[in-house]
Structure formats: structure tokens, C-alpha cells
Design a protein around this motif. Structure first.
Motif, PDB file in Angstrom:
ATOM      1  N   GLY A  78       0.821  -1.208   0.000  1.00 46.89           N
ATOM      2  CA  GLY A  78       0.000   0.000   0.000  1.00 46.89           C
ATOM      3  C   GLY A  78       0.848   1.248   0.000  1.00 46.89           C
ATOM      4  O   GLY A  78       1.954   1.264  -0.526  1.00 46.89           O
ATOM      5  N   VAL A  79       0.323   2.293   0.627  1.00 41.70           N
ATOM      6  CA  VAL A  79       1.000   3.594   0.655  1.00 41.70           C
ATOM      7  C   VAL A  79       2.276   3.488   1.477  1.00 41.70           C
ATOM      8  O   VAL A  79       2.309   2.888   2.544  1.00 41.70           O
ATOM      9  CB  VAL A  79       0.066   4.688   1.210  1.00 41.70           C
ATOM     10  N   TYR A  80       3.294   4.094   0.954  1.00 41.08           N
ATOM     11  CA  TYR A  80       4.647   4.023   1.496  1.00 41.08           C
ATOM     12  C   TYR A  80       5.039   5.387   2.071  1.00 41.08           C
ATOM     13  O   TYR A  80       4.731   6.417   1.492  1.00 41.08           O
ATOM     14  CB  TYR A  80       5.564   3.642   0.334  1.00 41.08           C
ATOM     15  N   ILE A  81       5.717   5.379   3.196  1.00 46.98           N
ATOM     16  CA  ILE A  81       6.285   6.588   3.802  1.00 46.98           C
ATOM     17  C   ILE A  81       7.798   6.392   3.842  1.00 46.98           C
ATOM     18  O   ILE A  81       8.278   5.282   4.061  1.00 46.98           O
ATOM     19  CB  ILE A  81       5.743   6.781   5.246  1.00 46.98           C
ATOM     20  N   ASP A  82       8.549   7.446   3.657  1.00 51.45           N
ATOM     21  CA  ASP A  82      10.005   7.370   3.740  1.00 51.45           C
ATOM     22  C   ASP A  82      10.388   6.751   5.089  1.00 51.45           C
ATOM     23  O   ASP A  82      10.002   7.276   6.142  1.00 51.45           O
ATOM     24  CB  ASP A  82      10.601   8.768   3.600  1.00 51.45           C
ATOM     25  N   PRO A  83      11.119   5.630   5.086  1.00 53.93           N
ATOM     26  CA  PRO A  83      11.474   4.965   6.352  1.00 53.93           C
ATOM     27  C   PRO A  83      12.207   5.871   7.344  1.00 53.93           C
ATOM     28  O   PRO A  83      12.142   5.647   8.549  1.00 53.93           O
ATOM     29  CB  PRO A  83      12.372   3.805   5.910  1.00 53.93           C
ATOM     30  N   GLU A  84      12.870   6.902   6.849  1.00 56.56           N
ATOM     31  CA  GLU A  84      13.575   7.828   7.745  1.00 56.56           C
ATOM     32  C   GLU A  84      12.609   8.616   8.628  1.00 56.56           C
ATOM     33  O   GLU A  84      12.997   9.130   9.671  1.00 56.56           O
ATOM     34  CB  GLU A  84      14.438   8.793   6.922  1.00 56.56           C
ATOM     35  N   GLU A  85      11.355   8.726   8.220  1.00 58.37           N
ATOM     36  CA  GLU A  85      10.367   9.498   8.979  1.00 58.37           C
ATOM     37  C   GLU A  85       9.682   8.672  10.064  1.00 58.37           C
ATOM     38  O   GLU A  85       8.863   9.189  10.806  1.00 58.37           O
ATOM     39  CB  GLU A  85       9.304  10.061   8.033  1.00 58.37           C
ATOM     40  N   ILE A  86      10.012   7.414  10.144  1.00 57.10           N
ATOM     41  CA  ILE A  86       9.325   6.531  11.079  1.00 57.10           C
ATOM     42  C   ILE A  86      10.157   6.368  12.351  1.00 57.10           C
ATOM     43  O   ILE A  86      11.328   6.011  12.285  1.00 57.10           O
ATOM     44  CB  ILE A  86       9.050   5.162  10.410  1.00 57.10           C
ATOM     45  N   PRO A  87       9.548   6.661  13.507  1.00 56.50           N
ATOM     46  CA  PRO A  87      10.287   6.506  14.770  1.00 56.50           C
ATOM     47  C   PRO A  87      10.589   5.031  15.023  1.00 56.50           C
ATOM     48  O   PRO A  87       9.697   4.197  14.972  1.00 56.50           O
ATOM     49  CB  PRO A  87       9.342   7.075  15.826  1.00 56.50           C
ATOM     50  N   LYS A  88      11.838   4.717  15.258  1.00 48.66           N
ATOM     51  CA  LYS A  88      12.248   3.319  15.430  1.00 48.66           C
ATOM     52  C   LYS A  88      12.298   2.901  16.902  1.00 48.66           C
ATOM     53  O   LYS A  88      12.501   1.754  17.213  1.00 48.66           O
ATOM     54  CB  LYS A  88      13.628   3.079  14.803  1.00 48.66           C
ATOM     55  N   GLU A  89      12.149   3.846  17.805  1.00 50.97           N
ATOM     56  CA  GLU A  89      12.227   3.554  19.239  1.00 50.97           C
ATOM     57  C   GLU A  89      10.826   3.447  19.820  1.00 50.97           C
ATOM     58  O   GLU A  89      10.356   4.353  20.489  1.00 50.97           O
ATOM     59  CB  GLU A  89      13.016   4.655  19.960  1.00 50.97           C
ATOM     60  N   ALA A  90      10.144   2.367  19.528  1.00 46.34           N
ATOM     61  CA  ALA A  90       8.777   2.207  20.023  1.00 46.34           C
ATOM     62  C   ALA A  90       8.704   1.005  20.955  1.00 46.34           C
ATOM     63  O   ALA A  90       8.847  -0.122  20.527  1.00 46.34           O
ATOM     64  CB  ALA A  90       7.812   2.037  18.858  1.00 46.34           C
ATOM     65  N   SER A  91       8.517   1.265  22.241  1.00 47.25           N
ATOM     66  CA  SER A  91       8.344   0.159  23.186  1.00 47.25           C
ATOM     67  C   SER A  91       6.861  -0.070  23.462  1.00 47.25           C
ATOM     68  O   SER A  91       6.499  -0.970  24.199  1.00 47.25           O
ATOM     69  CB  SER A  91       9.102   0.439  24.481  1.00 47.25           C
ATOM     70  N   ASN A  92       6.024   0.770  22.875  1.00 47.65           N
ATOM     71  CA  ASN A  92       4.577   0.593  22.942  1.00 47.65           C
ATOM     72  C   ASN A  92       3.976   1.239  21.693  1.00 47.65           C
ATOM     73  O   ASN A  92       4.688   1.726  20.838  1.00 47.65           O
ATOM     74  CB  ASN A  92       4.003   1.186  24.239  1.00 47.65           C
ATOM     75  N   THR A  93       2.677   1.260  21.595  1.00 50.19           N
ATOM     76  CA  THR A  93       2.009   1.826  20.426  1.00 50.19           C
ATOM     77  C   THR A  93       2.234   3.332  20.379  1.00 50.19           C
ATOM     78  O   THR A  93       2.079   4.017  21.385  1.00 50.19           O
ATOM     79  CB  THR A  93       0.497   1.533  20.489  1.00 50.19           C
ATOM     80  N   VAL A  94       2.609   3.825  19.182  1.00 44.60           N
ATOM     81  CA  VAL A  94       2.882   5.249  19.016  1.00 44.60           C
ATOM     82  C   VAL A  94       2.070   5.777  17.837  1.00 44.60           C
ATOM     83  O   VAL A  94       2.106   5.199  16.746  1.00 44.60           O
ATOM     84  CB  VAL A  94       4.390   5.503  18.750  1.00 44.60           C
ATOM     85  N   TYR A  95       1.353   6.881  18.065  1.00 44.46           N
ATOM     86  CA  TYR A  95       0.636   7.592  17.002  1.00 44.46           C
ATOM     87  C   TYR A  95       1.476   8.803  16.624  1.00 44.46           C
ATOM     88  O   TYR A  95       1.904   9.558  17.495  1.00 44.46           O
ATOM     89  CB  TYR A  95      -0.742   8.060  17.490  1.00 44.46           C
ATOM     90  N   SER A  96       1.718   8.989  15.325  1.00 46.74           N
ATOM     91  CA  SER A  96       2.565  10.091  14.877  1.00 46.74           C
ATOM     92  C   SER A  96       1.757  11.341  14.598  1.00 46.74           C
ATOM     93  O   SER A  96       0.521  11.322  14.554  1.00 46.74           O
ATOM     94  CB  SER A  96       3.312   9.692  13.597  1.00 46.74           C
ATOM     95  N   SER A  97       2.482  12.407  14.336  1.00 49.23           N
ATOM     96  CA  SER A  97       1.859  13.610  13.776  1.00 49.23           C
ATOM     97  C   SER A  97       1.749  13.388  12.265  1.00 49.23           C
ATOM     98  O   SER A  97       2.077  12.311  11.765  1.00 49.23           O
ATOM     99  CB  SER A  97       2.696  14.842  14.102  1.00 49.23           C
TER     100      SER A  97
END
Length: 135
Positions: A78-97
């Protein structure tokens, strides 16, 4: 206000359930555990099919992205986002801006879920990261 809170809670529970059924499915867990690149390429289509089926489950899910235990991009549907924009430090569910997809330049947001190694005796061993790209 209570009605809005109930809808937000229901949406969050719904997304958590979809995340668990997708990111802990045998296909995704096997895909993330493969270290041989050629084996992963052979399994890519199966992974894409599982992710595509999940996208069709709920309005608003525009894409699914996966990252391996080293937080390296492993695939998407499906729709792709630049992997650099994705927070990699998630120890729980995270909703982005809001983020913008290079595919369509539309505003999206991300829901990021850590994927834990359920077979490990080590508590908190993460084997990947699952991301829903949301409209």
C-alpha cells in the motif's frame, strides 16, 4: 465529549486487535525471522498478500510497513512513507503527527507497533516494528 472518547477508545482497541492479528501472524513472524536475503525475497509475495488483506479490513488503513530486529526497512504494502520518517524507538504503540507520502503527497499519520519475540525467554526482546500508514 464522552461519545468522542468512546469512539477514540473503540478505534484504538480495533487497531490494536488488527495489529496483533497481522504482526503476530505466522507469515509475518517467519518473514521477520529470516536472515537469508534470498529466502526473504521468496517469501515477500506471501508477506505482501497478508498485509494487503489487512489493509482491506478497515477504512483508513492506507498501507503497512515492516522493519526487522535491526530496525531496517523490510517491506511494505500500500501507501509508502520514507522509512527515515518513522520513529524506530517504540516500546509501545505510538501515534505520529502528520507525515506525507512520496507516493501521493497526501497527509497521513502512522500507528507504530513494536513486535516482540514471544518465544524468547528474554523479556522485551523486539524482533521488529509494524507500522500502519493511515489516511
Amino acid at each position: 465529549l464522552a461519545c468522542v472518547q468512546d469512539r477514540v477508545t473503540a478505534f484504538s482497541i480495533d487497531m490494536e486487535n488488527i495489529a496483533y492479528s497481522l504482526f503476530y501472524s505466522p507469515t509475518i513472524l517467519n518473514y521477520l525471522e529470516i536472515t537469508d536475503r534470498s529466502e526473504q525475497i521468496l517469501m515477500y509475495k506471501e508477506m505482501i498478500n497478508v498485509c494487503s488483506n489487512t489493509i482491506s479490513l478497515k477504512d483508513g488503513i492506507a498501507g503497512v510497513m515492516l522493519f526487522n530486529r535491526y530496525m531496517e526497512y523490510s517491506g511494505s504494502s500500500g501507501v509508502y512513507i520514507d522509512p527515515e520518517e518513522i520513529p524506530k524507538e517504540a516500546s509501545n504503540t505510538v501515534y505520529s503527527s502528520l507525515v506525507y507520502s512520496p507516493m501521493n503527497n497526501m497527509p497521513m499519520y502512522l500507528i507504530t507497533f513494536p513486535i516482540w519475540d514471544l518465544k524468547s525467554e528474554q523479556v522485551g526482546k523486539q524482533i521488529g516494528l509494524g507500522v500502519f500508514v493511515m489516511e
